[in-house]
Design an enzyme around this catalytic site. Structure first.
Site, short mmCIF file in Angstrom:
data_model
loop_
_atom_site.label_atom_id
_atom_site.label_comp_id
_atom_site.label_asym_id
_atom_site.label_seq_id
_atom_site.Cartn_x
_atom_site.Cartn_y
_atom_site.Cartn_z
N GLU A 127 -43.87 -0.82 -17.40
CA GLU A 127 -44.03 -1.72 -18.55
C GLU A 127 -44.52 -0.96 -19.77
O GLU A 127 -44.10 -1.22 -20.90
CB GLU A 127 -44.99 -2.87 -18.23
CG GLU A 127 -44.50 -3.84 -17.16
CD GLU A 127 -43.11 -4.39 -17.44
OE1 GLU A 127 -42.81 -4.76 -18.58
OE2 GLU A 127 -42.32 -4.45 -16.49
N TRP A 150 -41.49 0.53 -21.15
CA TRP A 150 -40.70 -0.43 -21.95
C TRP A 150 -41.26 -0.50 -23.36
O TRP A 150 -40.53 -0.56 -24.34
CB TRP A 150 -40.75 -1.83 -21.33
CG TRP A 150 -39.65 -2.12 -20.36
CD1 TRP A 150 -39.77 -2.21 -19.01
CD2 TRP A 150 -38.25 -2.36 -20.66
NE1 TRP A 150 -38.54 -2.49 -18.45
CE2 TRP A 150 -37.60 -2.60 -19.43
CE3 TRP A 150 -37.51 -2.40 -21.84
CZ2 TRP A 150 -36.22 -2.87 -19.36
CZ3 TRP A 150 -36.15 -2.67 -21.76
CH2 TRP A 150 -35.52 -2.90 -20.54
N TRP A 169 -24.56 -19.29 -34.48
CA TRP A 169 -25.85 -19.94 -34.20
C TRP A 169 -25.90 -21.29 -34.90
O TRP A 169 -25.42 -21.43 -36.02
CB TRP A 169 -27.01 -19.06 -34.69
CG TRP A 169 -27.02 -17.67 -34.11
CD1 TRP A 169 -26.75 -16.51 -34.76
CD2 TRP A 169 -27.32 -17.30 -32.75
NE1 TRP A 169 -26.85 -15.44 -33.90
CE2 TRP A 169 -27.19 -15.90 -32.66
CE3 TRP A 169 -27.65 -18.02 -31.60
CZ2 TRP A 169 -27.40 -15.20 -31.48
CZ3 TRP A 169 -27.87 -17.31 -30.42
CH2 TRP A 169 -27.74 -15.93 -30.36
N ASN A 190 -45.42 -12.97 -20.00
CA ASN A 190 -44.14 -12.30 -20.24
C ASN A 190 -42.94 -13.07 -19.69
O ASN A 190 -41.93 -13.22 -20.37
CB ASN A 190 -44.17 -10.89 -19.66
CG ASN A 190 -42.85 -10.16 -19.90
OD1 ASN A 190 -42.43 -10.01 -21.04
ND2 ASN A 190 -42.20 -9.75 -18.84
N TRP A 239 -31.86 -16.21 -32.61
CA TRP A 239 -33.03 -15.57 -32.02
C TRP A 239 -34.04 -15.14 -33.09
O TRP A 239 -35.23 -15.05 -32.85
CB TRP A 239 -32.62 -14.36 -31.17
CG TRP A 239 -31.82 -13.32 -31.90
CD1 TRP A 239 -30.48 -13.28 -32.07
CD2 TRP A 239 -32.34 -12.15 -32.58
NE1 TRP A 239 -30.11 -12.18 -32.81
CE2 TRP A 239 -31.22 -11.48 -33.12
CE3 TRP A 239 -33.61 -11.62 -32.77
CZ2 TRP A 239 -31.36 -10.29 -33.86
CZ3 TRP A 239 -33.74 -10.44 -33.50
CH2 TRP A 239 -32.63 -9.80 -34.03
N TRP A 287 -36.92 -10.23 -27.97
CA TRP A 287 -35.99 -11.28 -28.43
C TRP A 287 -34.54 -10.82 -28.31
O TRP A 287 -33.68 -11.58 -27.89
CB TRP A 287 -36.32 -11.72 -29.87
CG TRP A 287 -37.38 -12.78 -29.85
CD1 TRP A 287 -38.72 -12.61 -29.97
CD2 TRP A 287 -37.18 -14.18 -29.60
NE1 TRP A 287 -39.36 -13.81 -29.82
CE2 TRP A 287 -38.44 -14.80 -29.60
CE3 TRP A 287 -36.06 -14.97 -29.38
CZ2 TRP A 287 -38.60 -16.17 -29.38
CZ3 TRP A 287 -36.22 -16.34 -29.16
CH2 TRP A 287 -37.48 -16.92 -29.17
C1 LIG Z 1 -39.34 -12.59 -26.41
C2 LIG Z 1 -40.46 -11.60 -26.15
C3 LIG Z 1 -41.34 -11.29 -27.18
C4 LIG Z 1 -42.37 -10.37 -26.96
N1 LIG Z 1 -43.23 -10.08 -28.00
C5 LIG Z 1 -44.21 -9.16 -27.81
C6 LIG Z 1 -45.10 -8.80 -28.87
O1 LIG Z 1 -44.99 -9.28 -30.01
N2 LIG Z 1 -46.10 -7.91 -28.60
C7 LIG Z 1 -46.25 -7.35 -27.36
O2 LIG Z 1 -47.17 -6.53 -27.17
N3 LIG Z 1 -45.39 -7.64 -26.37
C8 LIG Z 1 -44.40 -8.53 -26.54
N4 LIG Z 1 -43.56 -8.83 -25.49
C9 LIG Z 1 -43.69 -8.10 -24.23
C10 LIG Z 1 -44.61 -8.74 -23.17
O3 LIG Z 1 -44.30 -10.08 -23.00
C11 LIG Z 1 -46.09 -8.60 -23.49
O4 LIG Z 1 -46.37 -7.27 -23.85
C12 LIG Z 1 -46.94 -8.97 -22.29
O5 LIG Z 1 -46.70 -10.28 -21.89
C13 LIG Z 1 -48.40 -8.77 -22.63
O6 LIG Z 1 -49.23 -9.15 -21.58
P1 LIG Z 1 -50.15 -8.10 -20.82
O7 LIG Z 1 -50.89 -7.29 -21.81
O8 LIG Z 1 -50.92 -8.84 -19.80
O9 LIG Z 1 -49.04 -7.17 -20.15
P2 LIG Z 1 -49.01 -6.27 -18.86
O10 LIG Z 1 -48.02 -6.88 -17.93
O11 LIG Z 1 -50.35 -5.97 -18.32
O12 LIG Z 1 -48.35 -4.92 -19.40
C14 LIG Z 1 -49.13 -3.87 -19.97
C15 LIG Z 1 -48.68 -3.55 -21.37
O13 LIG Z 1 -47.35 -3.06 -21.35
C16 LIG Z 1 -46.67 -3.50 -22.52
N5 LIG Z 1 -45.54 -4.35 -22.10
C17 LIG Z 1 -45.47 -5.11 -21.00
N6 LIG Z 1 -44.26 -5.70 -20.91
C18 LIG Z 1 -43.57 -5.31 -22.00
C19 LIG Z 1 -42.25 -5.57 -22.48
N7 LIG Z 1 -41.39 -6.35 -21.82
N8 LIG Z 1 -41.87 -5.02 -23.65
C20 LIG Z 1 -42.73 -4.21 -24.33
N9 LIG Z 1 -43.97 -3.92 -23.92
C21 LIG Z 1 -44.39 -4.45 -22.77
C22 LIG Z 1 -47.65 -4.32 -23.34
O14 LIG Z 1 -48.23 -3.48 -24.31
C23 LIG Z 1 -48.67 -4.76 -22.28
O15 LIG Z 1 -49.95 -5.01 -22.82
C24 LIG Z 1 -42.50 -9.75 -25.70
C25 LIG Z 1 -41.60 -10.08 -24.68
C26 LIG Z 1 -40.60 -10.99 -24.90
C27 LIG Z 1 -39.64 -11.32 -23.78
#
Ligand SMILES: Cc1cc2nc3c(=O)[nH]c(=O)nc-3n(C[C@H](O)[C@H](O)[C@H](O)COP(=O)(O)OP(=O)(O)OC[C@H]3O[C@@H](n4cnc5c(N)ncnc54)[C@H](O)[C@@H]3O)c2cc1C
Length: 497
Positions: free
Chosen positions: A280, A283, A312, A347, A365, A388
């Site tokens: 993650e 990513w 859209w 997420n 989107w 997105w």
């Molecule tokens: C439509 C959409 C919009 C999103 N917008 C954002 C946003 O504005 N800011 C944001 O930080 N994340 C975003 N994410 C990614 C992800 O949903 C969040 O980072 C995550 O839910 C944060 O929770 P956590 O810190 O507990 O993550 P954890 O699951 O603990 O993951 C650890 C860290 O990894 C990174 N991470 C995890 N999953 C992703 C992912 N899919 N893409 C990029 N980084 C990731 C984050 O920095 C996160 O804090 C988005 C995902 C989607 C599908």
């Protein structure tokens, strides 16, 4: 002579390369934070995120003072005033060096370029460092020297490169002999945000670098080893909850990775939880790198240009129902209420609500992208745009357009007892575990006050797949690096519909 550390979304003392470099010179350090009114007006920034920044700056000014580093705060009206404001600071304090950590979206790059030019013209040595990502953009390249478009090979290469890095976070900056000038007070910091809507979510999201480190340690000790299964369950606090801290830089990704590797004794694959969490973080880096390699995403553009032709729907009323969590699909509504209340969303739910908006409601989107930035305390342009575009099947390595999540079956799978739905939709709390996912299918119908689904999931899914199919295949060269960009960037308002 004094050194300047220009702080932006890197609000921490530890493992801060720009601050560290400024302090190493041992000639006195001023840290500066610039609040630009136009910037926060034009780019959607959630009031919760602004307030989080404010609370964080209040703590940071005290921490910096303990290291004899002064924090100055400046407020400017327009982006073009940032460079002159910093030039004045440089002149007023006899500053010889300026350090900052890079931010990668186009508007930020342009801003930094202007500052770089003006400060150099004033004889200041300007240095850009990298802290936002573990491997700086431009370094993860395929055999042909090109950026990766697909995550899995990117990740493979990223892991190869990262395993060669020392990954040792920097400590706090060296204590200076004396503070060059008084630090900004809490009132000075509050005044920066005068006139802006702020949302205090300190009960959910306390500020501070120390809080971020404690959360990280607690996550590693308690949840990391089960992360690969727990992370999909919105009713369980099985993820780190670190995204707001990573977004404003209260924690660096290098600190996060280093602490995990310390815990595992350097084993990147100690268990499935560890490797999934590291994935993650990768990513996150992938999306940061995409912003640099494909800057068209900073201009409201789809990565897959042929999807720009998708028709859209202009449906502001339907969009309002989605925003307010009144779609009649419980998991979607519960997710939107979580977002609207806590400034954060799980997420899996982000993917579900984004797919529902773009695929079932066929709403652009970019409307959703913007709304998320207006609400999220962890709003980060690269991650949000990436998420997105993934969900809408317009991004590189996105969900294939024909694989559309059914929110009801997803709800049954990931919230089987409806625990999450019950938490956010108390009006459905009395329904059985079976009925709660789709109350409209119960013979008695949904409880009074809860709407019937606003859209037929099956029919809308079919229609969207047909529309995507009619767009044809992306040309071979797509997505590609765009040359001759138009001057419009994301600071230009996006005109929906
Ligand atoms: C439509 C959409 C919009 C999103 N917008 C954002 C946003 O504005 N800011 C944001 O930080 N994340 C975003 N994410 C990614 C992800 O949903 C969040 O980072 C995550 O839910 C944060 O929770 P956590 O810190 O507990 O993550 P954890 O699951 O603990 O993951 C650890 C860290 O990894 C990174 N991470 C995890 N999953 C992703 C992912 N899919 N893409 C990029 N980084 C990731 C984050 O920095 C996160 O804090 C988005 C995902 C989607 C599908």
């Amino acid at each position: 002579m004094t050194a300047l550390a220009w702080l932006r979304n890197d609000l921490r003392l530890h493992d801060n390369p720009a601050l560290h470099a400024a302090a190493e010179l041992q000639q006195g350090v001023i840290a500066v934070y610039v609040h630009c009114e136009a910037y926060v007006t034009r780019f959607p920034i959630a009031p919760a995120r602004l307030d989080f920044t404010r609370r964080h700056l209040r703590l940071l000014t005290e921490e910096l003072a303990r290291h004899s580093i002064s924090l100055q705060v400046l407020r400017v009206a327009q982006a073009h005033e940032i460079a002159p404001a910093l030039a004045k600071l440089v002149q007023d304090h006899g500053i010889s060096h300026c350090f900052f950590n890079a931010e990668y979206p186009l508007d930020e790059l342009n801003r930094d370029q202007q500052v770089n030019q003006l400060l150099r013209a004033h004889g200041v040595t300007v240095k850009r460092c990298h802290d936002r990502v573990i491997i700086p953009p431009g370094k993860v390249r395929n055999e042909a020297g090109m950026p990766y478009k697909v995550f899995t090979p990117y990740k493979r290469k990223w892991l190869q490169l990262a395993s060669l890095l020392p990954l040792r976070p920097l400590g706090a900056p060296t204590r200076q002999a004396a503070q060059p000038c008084p630090s900004a007070s809490a009132q000075d910091i509050d005044r920066l945000f005068d006139g802006r809507e702020l949302r205090d979510l300190s009960a959910h999201w306390p500020a501070g670098e120390a809080v971020a480190r404690t959360r990280l340690q607690r996550f590693i000790a308690q949840d990391l080893s089960n992360y690969q299964t727990q992370r999909d369950l919105p009713a369980v606090a099985g993820t780190s909850g670190l995204s707001p801290y990573l977004a404003i830089g209260a924690l660096s990704p290098r600190q996060a990775l280093a602490d995990v590797l310390t815990h595992t004794g350097g084993d990147w694959d100690a268990n499935a939880g560890v490797s999934t969490w590291i994935s993650e973080l990768i990513w996150r880096e992938f999306y940061q790198h995409l912003v640099v390699d494909y800057p068209q995403v900073c201009m409201h553009r789809a990565m897959q240009v042929h999807t720009e032709a998708f028709p859209w729907r202009h449906a502001p009323e339907d969009f309002a129902l989605w925003r307010e969590g009144r779609t009649g699909i419980p998991i979607i509504d519960a997710a939107m209420r979580q977002l609207n209340t806590t400034g954060w969303m799980h997420n899996r739910l982000r993917m579900l609500v984004a797919m529902f908006l773009s695929k079932n409601l066929q709403i652009d989107w970019r409307w959703g992208e913007r709304y998320f930035m207006e609400q999220l305390i962890d709003g980060d342009f690269a991650a949000n745009n990436g998420g997105w575009q993934w969900s809408a099947s317009t991004g590189t390595d996105a969900a294939p357009y024909f694989r559309i999540f059914n929110p009801i079956t997803q709800s049954q799978r990931f919230d089987p007892q409806g625990q999450f739905i019950r938490e956010w939709l108390p009006e459905l709390a009395g329904l059985s575990d079976k009925a709660i996912h789709a109350p409209h299918l119960v013979p008695s119908g949904p409880p009074p006050g809860y709407p019937a689904p606003m859209v037929d999931l099956g029919a809308s899914r079919k229609a969207t797949i047909a529309l995507f199919a009619s767009l044809g295949q992306p040309p071979e060269s797509e997505p590609g690096m765009t040359e001759n960009f138009p001057t419009e960037t994301r600071s230009a308002p996006f005109r929906p519909g």
